[in-house]
Design a protein around this motif. Structure first.
Motif, PDB file in Angstrom:
ATOM      1  N   MET A   1     -91.650 -39.136 -13.197  1.00  0.00           N
ATOM      2  CA  MET A   1     -90.907 -38.226 -12.428  1.00  0.00           C
ATOM      3  C   MET A   1     -91.916 -37.729 -11.427  1.00  0.00           C
ATOM      4  N   LYS A   2     -91.437 -37.798 -10.233  1.00  0.00           N
ATOM      5  CA  LYS A   2     -92.054 -37.319  -8.988  1.00  0.00           C
ATOM      6  C   LYS A   2     -91.802 -35.830  -8.995  1.00  0.00           C
ATOM      7  N   GLN A   3     -92.808 -35.226  -8.791  1.00  0.00           N
ATOM      8  CA  GLN A   3     -92.517 -33.571  -8.502  1.00  0.00           C
ATOM      9  C   GLN A   3     -92.750 -33.312  -6.897  1.00  0.00           C
ATOM     10  N   ILE A   4     -91.346 -32.670  -6.527  1.00  0.00           N
ATOM     11  CA  ILE A   4     -91.210 -32.429  -5.241  1.00  0.00           C
ATOM     12  C   ILE A   4     -91.490 -30.887  -5.079  1.00  0.00           C
ATOM     13  N   ASP A   5     -92.445 -30.397  -4.310  1.00  0.00           N
ATOM     14  CA  ASP A   5     -92.557 -28.890  -4.148  1.00  0.00           C
ATOM     15  C   ASP A   5     -92.532 -28.250  -2.844  1.00  0.00           C
ATOM     16  N   ASN A   6     -91.991 -29.227  -1.794  1.00  0.00           N
ATOM     17  CA  ASN A   6     -91.736 -29.248  -0.436  1.00  0.00           C
ATOM     18  C   ASN A   6     -93.059 -28.488   0.360  1.00  0.00           C
ATOM     19  N   VAL A   7     -94.258 -28.516  -0.425  1.00  0.00           N
ATOM     20  CA  VAL A   7     -95.477 -28.471   0.453  1.00  0.00           C
ATOM     21  C   VAL A   7     -96.337 -29.591   0.489  1.00  0.00           C
TER      22      VAL A   7
END
Length: 72
Positions: A1-7
């Motif tokens: 699963m890809k982690q999306i941190d918006n950075v």
């Protein structure tokens, strides 16, 4: 699963890749800002359906004081 941190990885970038003309989009989130809409304006203007489910209380029933009402 890809982690999306918006950075380092932005959700808007992933959505741009996936949203096509006529897409139906469902979002469940606590907020969706006008800035988020603006970032995805081109893609969102071409979808056929958008469903947004707020995951936190959106409207809070609280009494306004006289002082706070004068602000509006």
């Amino acid at each position: 699963m890809k982690q999306i941190d918006n950075v380092n990885s932005r959700l808007a970038d992933d959505l741009r890749k996936e949203i096509k003309t006529g897409s139906k989009l469902s979002i469940a989130a606590a907020t969706f800002s006008i800035y988020a809409f603006n970032a995805l304006r081109k893609e969102l203007n071409n979808i056929s359906e958008l469903r947004f489910l707020f995951t936190s209380p959106t409207f809070v029933s609280e009494k306004l004081t006289k002082e706070s009402r004068e602000f509006y």
